[in-house]
Design a protein around this motif. Structure first.
Motif, PDB file in Angstrom:
ATOM      1  N   ALA A 123       0.851  -1.190   0.000  1.00 53.88           N
ATOM      2  CA  ALA A 123       0.000   0.000   0.000  1.00 53.88           C
ATOM      3  C   ALA A 123       0.884   1.237   0.000  1.00 53.88           C
ATOM      4  CB  ALA A 123      -0.909  -0.005   1.221  1.00 53.88           C
TER       5      ALA A 123
ATOM      6  N   LYS B  75      -0.488   7.771   2.390  1.00 56.63           N
ATOM      7  CA  LYS B  75      -1.153   9.020   1.970  1.00 56.63           C
ATOM      8  C   LYS B  75      -0.356  10.229   2.412  1.00 56.63           C
ATOM      9  CE  LYS B  75      -5.396   8.213   3.602  1.00 56.63           C
ATOM     10  NZ  LYS B  75      -6.827   8.389   3.875  1.00 56.63           N
TER      11      LYS B  75
ATOM     12  N   MET C 212      -6.184   0.731   5.063  1.00 50.95           N
ATOM     13  CA  MET C 212      -6.606   2.095   4.746  1.00 50.95           C
ATOM     14  C   MET C 212      -6.804   2.915   6.020  1.00 50.95           C
ATOM     15  SD  MET C 212      -9.150   1.189   1.565  1.00 50.95           S
ATOM     16  CE  MET C 212      -9.866   2.804   1.433  1.00 50.95           C
TER      17      MET C 212
ATOM     18  N   THR D 268      -3.212   4.133   0.982  1.00 55.84           N
ATOM     19  CA  THR D 268      -4.098   4.008  -0.173  1.00 55.84           C
ATOM     20  C   THR D 268      -3.480   3.014  -1.159  1.00 55.84           C
ATOM     21  OG1 THR D 268      -3.009   5.806  -1.371  1.00 55.84           O
ATOM     22  CG2 THR D 268      -4.877   6.409   0.030  1.00 55.84           C
ATOM     23  N   LYS D 269      -4.144   2.850  -2.284  1.00 57.76           N
ATOM     24  CA  LYS D 269      -3.668   1.941  -3.335  1.00 57.76           C
ATOM     25  C   LYS D 269      -3.296   0.579  -2.742  1.00 57.76           C
ATOM     26  CE  LYS D 269      -1.963   5.782  -6.082  1.00 57.76           C
ATOM     27  NZ  LYS D 269      -0.784   6.414  -6.647  1.00 57.76           N
TER      28      LYS D 269
END
Length: 94
Positions: free
Chosen positions: A8, A11, A46, A51-52
């Motif tokens: 991930a 952010k 998350m 993110t991702k």
């Protein structure tokens, strides 16, 4: 119980990860349904500020076999997942 290897992207700068840096995770989810476990794993990552979220690998561990395997029976992440339903472990990529 399901174990997920996840990558991930941070952010924002978060702990030892800088904004935009990719971070590896192992997420332990004590849930019977793989679809539900995958979604929970993504949500927990998350919630940590990433993110991702991409699941790279999946593994099912039969809870009935955990007591028979000394390595699993003493693993702190597995014990935490059994106690509260999940455990999220991030690894420093450096």
């Amino acid at each position: 119980m399901y174990l997920f290897s996840i990558n991930a992207t941070a952010k924002t700068t978060h702990g030892e990860f800088t904004e935009g840096e990719q971070a590896p995770f192992i997420v332990y989810i004590d849930f019977k349904d793989m679809f539900g476990a995958e979604n929970l794993a993504k949500l927990f990552v998350m919630a940590e500020g990433f993110t991702k979220v991409e699941i790279e690998k999946r593994k099912l561990i039969d809870n009935a076999h955990i007591p028979d395997n000394p390595a699993l029976a003493k693993d702190p992440q597995i014990l935490e997942a059994l106690a509260k339903g999940y455990c999220v472990q991030a690894f420093n990529a450096h």
